[in-house]
Design an enzyme around this catalytic site. Structure first.
Site, PDB file in Angstrom:
ATOM      1  N   VAL A   1       0.811  -1.312  -0.044  1.00 13.31           N
ATOM      2  CA  VAL A   1       0.012   0.051   0.025  1.00 13.31           C
ATOM      3  C   VAL A   1       0.967   1.224  -0.021  1.00 13.31           C
ATOM      4  CG1 VAL A   1      -1.785   1.332   1.235  1.00 13.31           C
ATOM      5  CG2 VAL A   1      -1.747  -1.172   1.152  1.00 13.31           C
TER       6      VAL A   1
ATOM      7  N   LYS B   1      -7.498  -2.029   9.181  1.00 11.52           N
ATOM      8  CA  LYS B   1      -8.689  -2.649   9.579  1.00 11.52           C
ATOM      9  C   LYS B   1      -8.820  -3.385  10.943  1.00 11.52           C
ATOM     10  CE  LYS B   1      -7.583  -5.596   6.218  1.00 11.52           C
ATOM     11  NZ  LYS B   1      -7.174  -5.389   5.054  1.00 11.52           N
TER      12      LYS B   1
ATOM     13  N   VAL C   1     -11.676  -0.567   4.479  1.00 19.03           N
ATOM     14  CA  VAL C   1     -12.682  -1.526   4.035  1.00 19.03           C
ATOM     15  C   VAL C   1     -12.942  -1.416   2.425  1.00 19.03           C
ATOM     16  CG1 VAL C   1     -15.277  -2.078   4.464  1.00 19.03           C
ATOM     17  CG2 VAL C   1     -14.118  -0.944   6.510  1.00 19.03           C
TER      18      VAL C   1
ATOM     19  N   GLY D   1     -10.994  -1.841  -0.007  1.00 19.58           N
ATOM     20  CA  GLY D   1     -10.200  -1.196  -0.856  1.00 19.58           C
ATOM     21  C   GLY D   1     -10.546   0.226  -1.473  1.00 19.58           C
TER      22      GLY D   1
ATOM     23  N   ILE E   1     -13.160   0.799  -3.093  1.00 18.17           N
ATOM     24  CA  ILE E   1     -14.492   1.333  -3.189  1.00 18.17           C
ATOM     25  C   ILE E   1     -14.858   2.365  -1.924  1.00 18.17           C
ATOM     26  CG2 ILE E   1     -17.055   0.522  -2.626  1.00 18.17           C
ATOM     27  CD1 ILE E   1     -16.348  -2.282  -3.240  1.00 18.17           C
TER      28      ILE E   1
ATOM     29  N   GLY F   1      -0.991 -16.344  -5.299  1.00 19.19           N
ATOM     30  CA  GLY F   1      -0.789 -15.014  -4.652  1.00 19.19           C
ATOM     31  C   GLY F   1      -2.191 -14.389  -4.200  1.00 19.19           C
TER      32      GLY F   1
ATOM     33  N   GLU G   1      -3.143 -15.759   1.326  1.00 18.33           N
ATOM     34  CA  GLU G   1      -1.971 -15.787   2.244  1.00 18.33           C
ATOM     35  C   GLU G   1      -1.524 -17.141   2.570  1.00 18.33           C
ATOM     36  OE1 GLU G   1      -0.234 -12.803   3.558  1.00 18.33           O
ATOM     37  OE2 GLU G   1      -1.735 -11.573   2.323  1.00 18.33           O
TER      38      GLU G   1
ATOM     39  N   LYS H   1     -13.687  -5.872   8.939  1.00 18.27           N
ATOM     40  CA  LYS H   1     -14.509  -4.725   8.109  1.00 18.27           C
ATOM     41  C   LYS H   1     -15.875  -4.466   8.416  1.00 18.27           C
ATOM     42  CE  LYS H   1     -11.032  -6.098   4.522  1.00 18.27           C
ATOM     43  NZ  LYS H   1     -10.920  -7.019   3.329  1.00 18.27           N
TER      44      LYS H   1
ATOM     45  N   GLY I   1      -5.430  -4.709  -3.165  1.00 17.24           N
ATOM     46  CA  GLY I   1      -4.245  -4.559  -4.022  1.00 17.24           C
ATOM     47  C   GLY I   1      -3.639  -3.084  -3.928  1.00 17.24           C
TER      48      GLY I   1
HETATM   49  N1  LIG Z   1      -2.409  -5.113   0.657  1.00 19.59           N
HETATM   50  C1  LIG Z   1      -3.482  -4.750   0.335  1.00 19.59           C
HETATM   51  O1  LIG Z   1      -4.189  -4.798  -0.643  1.00 19.59           O
HETATM   52  C2  LIG Z   1      -4.449  -4.061   1.460  1.00 19.59           C
HETATM   53  C3  LIG Z   1      -5.507  -3.558   1.180  1.00 19.59           C
HETATM   54  C4  LIG Z   1      -6.273  -3.022   2.236  1.00 19.59           C
HETATM   55  C5  LIG Z   1      -5.730  -2.673   3.418  1.00 19.59           C
HETATM   56  N2  LIG Z   1      -4.559  -3.106   3.790  1.00 19.59           N
HETATM   57  C6  LIG Z   1      -3.714  -2.821   4.873  1.00 19.59           C
HETATM   58  O2  LIG Z   1      -2.640  -1.776   4.713  1.00 19.59           O
HETATM   59  C7  LIG Z   1      -1.735  -2.091   5.810  1.00 19.59           C
HETATM   60  C8  LIG Z   1      -0.461  -2.372   4.878  1.00 19.59           C
HETATM   61  O3  LIG Z   1      -0.468  -3.565   4.350  1.00 19.59           O
HETATM   62  P1  LIG Z   1       0.390  -3.937   3.000  1.00 19.59           P
HETATM   63  O4  LIG Z   1      -0.103  -4.981   2.171  1.00 19.59           O
HETATM   64  O5  LIG Z   1       1.094  -2.477   2.447  1.00 19.59           O
HETATM   65  O6  LIG Z   1       1.611  -4.595   4.001  1.00 19.59           O
HETATM   66  P2  LIG Z   1       3.080  -4.806   3.693  1.00 19.59           P
HETATM   67  O7  LIG Z   1       3.315  -4.876   2.104  1.00 19.59           O
HETATM   68  O8  LIG Z   1       3.789  -5.916   4.347  1.00 19.59           O
HETATM   69  O9  LIG Z   1       4.044  -3.713   3.977  1.00 19.59           O
HETATM   70  C9  LIG Z   1       4.135  -3.172   5.346  1.00 19.59           C
HETATM   71  C10 LIG Z   1       5.317  -2.189   5.285  1.00 19.59           C
HETATM   72  O10 LIG Z   1       5.376  -1.567   6.492  1.00 19.59           O
HETATM   73  C11 LIG Z   1       7.044  -1.567   6.920  1.00 19.59           C
HETATM   74  N3  LIG Z   1       6.999  -1.955   8.396  1.00 19.59           N
HETATM   75  C12 LIG Z   1       6.588  -2.867   8.962  1.00 19.59           C
HETATM   76  N4  LIG Z   1       6.833  -2.850  10.479  1.00 19.59           N
HETATM   77  C13 LIG Z   1       7.594  -1.557  10.417  1.00 19.59           C
HETATM   78  C14 LIG Z   1       7.906  -0.698  11.513  1.00 19.59           C
HETATM   79  N5  LIG Z   1       8.094  -1.272  12.517  1.00 19.59           N
HETATM   80  N6  LIG Z   1       8.849   0.234  11.312  1.00 19.59           N
HETATM   81  C15 LIG Z   1       8.664   0.994   9.891  1.00 19.59           C
HETATM   82  N7  LIG Z   1       8.132   0.379   8.732  1.00 19.59           N
HETATM   83  C16 LIG Z   1       7.442  -1.115   9.051  1.00 19.59           C
HETATM   84  C17 LIG Z   1       7.317  -2.660   6.096  1.00 19.59           C
HETATM   85  O11 LIG Z   1       8.947  -2.314   5.816  1.00 19.59           O
HETATM   86  P3  LIG Z   1       9.810  -3.142   4.803  1.00 19.59           P
HETATM   87  O12 LIG Z   1       9.209  -3.065   3.440  1.00 19.59           O
HETATM   88  O13 LIG Z   1      11.086  -2.749   4.786  1.00 19.59           O
HETATM   89  O14 LIG Z   1       9.421  -4.649   5.288  1.00 19.59           O
HETATM   90  C18 LIG Z   1       6.620  -2.423   4.684  1.00 19.59           C
HETATM   91  O15 LIG Z   1       7.132  -1.448   3.704  1.00 19.59           O
HETATM   92  C19 LIG Z   1      -2.282  -3.272   6.630  1.00 19.59           C
HETATM   93  O16 LIG Z   1      -2.922  -2.791   7.574  1.00 19.59           O
HETATM   94  C20 LIG Z   1      -3.228  -3.924   5.598  1.00 19.59           C
HETATM   95  O17 LIG Z   1      -4.263  -4.533   6.501  1.00 19.59           O
HETATM   96  C21 LIG Z   1      -3.699  -3.632   2.781  1.00 19.59           C
END
Ligand SMILES: NC(=O)c1ccc[n+]([C@@H]2O[C@H](COP(=O)([O-])OP(=O)(O)OC[C@H]3O[C@@H](n4cnc5c(N)ncnc54)[C@H](OP(=O)(O)O)[C@@H]3O)[C@@H](O)[C@H]2O)c1
Length: 434
Positions: free
Chosen positions: A14, A105, A132, A134, A136, A187, A190, A205, A304
C-alpha cells in the site's frame, strides 16, 4: 501553490502504491485540491529492500518516530499494519494534532474507539477509507453521502480471497482445499490463510461498517463469525440447483426494537436473482439499504496496490482540505450518535436455512428429522433428496422457514445425534434481502 507535507509509515504494497500514485497523479490532485502534496519521509523496516516504488533513499528511515515527530510532516499515513506499533504511531501523531490516514482494519476493529476518542481530544481527524473494501469509497458514502439515512441493512462481500475461492468452486465444481492451494500458489490467498478464510478479516471490516452505520463502536468479540472452510463442492452444487450462490456475507441489520443490530459474517445462500450473487472473483461489493435512499450497490476492487492507494489518496484529499481551511475535524471520521446500541446475540437473530444431512437410506429417517424440527417450531419449506450415495448414506437437503439461530442450532444438535444421521450436519443461512 500551498504545500502539505506527508509522512508515510510503511513502504510495502500500500505504501508503495500511494507513493507511485502521487508521482503519477500528484499534479492532478494538486489542481483539484489547490494544494500540492509532497512526500517528506517514509518509514520502512529494511532500508536495503528492493521496492515496487522508486522511493528516494534520502526519504527513507527505519524509525517511525522520525516521520511522526518531523516538524515538517503535517499529515501521517500509517500503512504498516499490526496492532502495536501502528497504534503507538497513530496515537503519537494525533497527540501532535496531525491528521492520520490508516488502512489498518485490524487495528480499527480492536482499538477504533480509543483512536477516534484521541482524534477528538486533540482536535484532529483519523481517516480510514482504505480499511474497508479497498478502492470502493464506502466509508465516505456512509459518512457523507448517506448522512441523512438510517441504514436499515447492509450486506458486504468484503473479503476478496473468500470470494475468489467460492467463485472458482462454483465455476469448476472443485473442492475447497484444491482451490485454496491454487489460490495460494497464485498469490490470491496468504499462507497461512486463516485470517481470510475463517472470516476474521471480513469481520474487522463488517464491524467498521456497522459502527459507522449505527453510531456505536462495535466490539469485535460480539460479531458472530463463520468462515468458508466447511463449504463443500456438494453444498455449492445443491445451492445452485435451488437457485442460489454461496457468498461470504458480512451482514448488518437493524432488528425490531431500539438499537439492536445483527452484526455477523457467515457463508450465505444468495438468490441468483440478487445482484450480489454476480459479484465474482476477487471483487468486493457492499449493498446498502437506507431509509431515505432505498437500495444502493457499491462494487469494485477490494484490495491490491492501486485500488488501496486510490482510497488513501481520497483520505489525503480530505485531510489536506481540512488543513487548508483550518477546520481540522470538519466532519469527524467517526462520531458516536443516535443511541448507545447493542449487537444482538446470534441466538436471537432469525434466519432462513439450508440444511444438508447425510442420512442412512431407510424408511422413517425423514419423519424422525421432521419431528425434531417440528418440536423446535421450525417450519420446513422444502425437502430434496438428490440422487446419489456417499458410501452407505444419502444426502438430504432441507430449506427451512424463518427461525431463531438459537432454535435452529439446538434442533441440529439433536438431529446430529440420531444414529441414522452420519457426519456433521451443514447449516448455511439463506438471505432473501426482503
Ligand atoms: N495489501 C492490500 O491490498 C491492502 C488492502 C487494504 C488494506 N491493507 C492494509 O494496509 C496495511 C499495509 O498493508 P501492506 O499490504 O502494504 O503490507 P506490507 O506489504 O507488508 O507492507 C508493510 C510495510 O510496513 C513496513 N514496516 C513494518 N513494520 C515496520 C516498522 N516497525 N517500522 C517501519 N516500517 C515498518 C514494511 O517495511 P519493509 O518493506 O522494509 O519490510 C513494509 O514496507 C495493513 O494494515 C493492511 O491490512 C492492505
Amino acid at each position: 501553490m500551498q504545500q502539505v507535507k506527508l509522512g508515510i509509515i510503511g513502504g510495502g504494497t500500500v505504501g508503495s502504491g500511494v507513493y507511485d500514485a502521487l508521482q503519477r497523479n500528484g499534479a492532478l490532485v494538486a489542481s483539484r485540491l489547490g494544494v500540492n502534496v509532497v512526500v517528506e519521509r517514509v518509514a520502512v523496516r529494511d532500508l536495503k529492500k528492493v521496492r515496487a516504488a522508486k522511493i528516494p533513499k534520502t526519504l527513507l528511515t527505519t524509525d517511525w518516530r522520525e516521520v511522526v515527530f518531523d516538524p515538517q510532516v503535517q499529515l501521517v499515513a500509517e500503512l504498516i499494519g499490526g496492532t502495536t506499533i501502528a497504534r503507538e504511531a497513530i496515537l503519537a501523531a494525533l497527540k501532535l494534532g496531525k491528521p492520520v490516514i490508516t488502512a489498518n482494519k485490524a487495528l480499527l476493529s480492536a482499538h477504533g474507539e480509543e483512536l477516534f476518542a484521541a482524534a477528538k481530544k486533540y482536535g484532529t481527524n483519523l481517516y480510514y477509507e482504505a480499511s474497508v473494501a479497498g478502492g470502493i469509497p464506502i466509508i465516505k458514502a456512509l459518512r457523507e453521502g448517506f448522512v441523512g439515512n438510517r441504514i436499515n441493512a447492509l450486506y458486504g462481500i468484503v473479503n476478496g480471497t473468500c470470494n475468489y475461492i467460492l467463485t472458482r468452486m462454483k465455476l469448476e465444481g472443485a473442492d475447497f482445499g484444491a482451490v485454496l492451494a491454487d489460490a495460494q500458489r497464485l498469490g490470491y490467498a496468504e499462507t497461512p490463510p486463516d485470517l481470510d478464510i475463517d472470516g476474521h478479516d471480513a469481520a474487522h471490516k463488517t464491524g467498521i461498517l456497522a459502527s459507522l452505520a449505527h453510531g456505536f463502536w462495535i466490539n469485535p468479540k460480539k460479531i458472530h463469525v463463520e468462515g468458508i472452510r466447511h463449504i463443500s463442492a456438494l453444498d455449492i452444487k445443491f445451492a445452485g440447483e435451488l437457485g442460489y450462490t454461496i457468498k461470504l456475507l458480512g451482514t448488518v441489520k437493524k432488528l425490531e426494537g431500539n438499537c439492536r443490530v445483527q452484526v455477523s459474517v457467515y457463508p450465505t445462500l444468495v438468490p441468483n436473482s440478487h445482484v450480489l450473487a454476480s459479484v465474482n472473483g476477487v471483487f468486493n461489493a457492499v449493498f446498502v439499504r437506507g431509509d431515505v435512499v432505498g437500495d444502493s450497490l457499491f462494487y469494485g476492487r477490494g484490495a491490491g496496490k492501486d485500488a488501496t492507494a486510490s482510497a488513501v489518496l481520497s483520505d489525503i484529499g480530505d485531510a489536506v482540505l481540512d488543513l487548508k481551511s483550518g477546520a481540522k475535524n470538519r466532519l469527524p471520521a467517526f462520531v458516536p450518535h443516535e443511541c448507545s446500541g447493542a449487537v444482538a446475540p446470534i441466538e436471537e437473530v432469525t434466519s432462513q436455512y439450508f440444511v444438508r444431512l447425510n442420512v442412512v437410506d431407510k424408511p422413517g429417517v425423514l419423519a424422525r428429522i421432521a419431528t425434531i424440527f417440528g418440536e423446535s417450531n421450525i417450519g420446513i419449506s422444502s425437502v430434496i433428496q438428490p440422487e446419489g450415495h456417499e458410501g452407505k448414506s444419502v444426502p438430504l437437503i432441507f430449506m427451512m422457514h424463518y427461525a431463531t439461530n438459537g432454535a435452529a442450532m439446538k434442533a441440529l444438535a439433536k438431529i446430529s445425534k440420531l444414529p441414522s444421521v452420519k457426519g456433521r450436519p451443514v447449516m448455511i443461512r439463506v438471505e432473501s434481502f426482503e
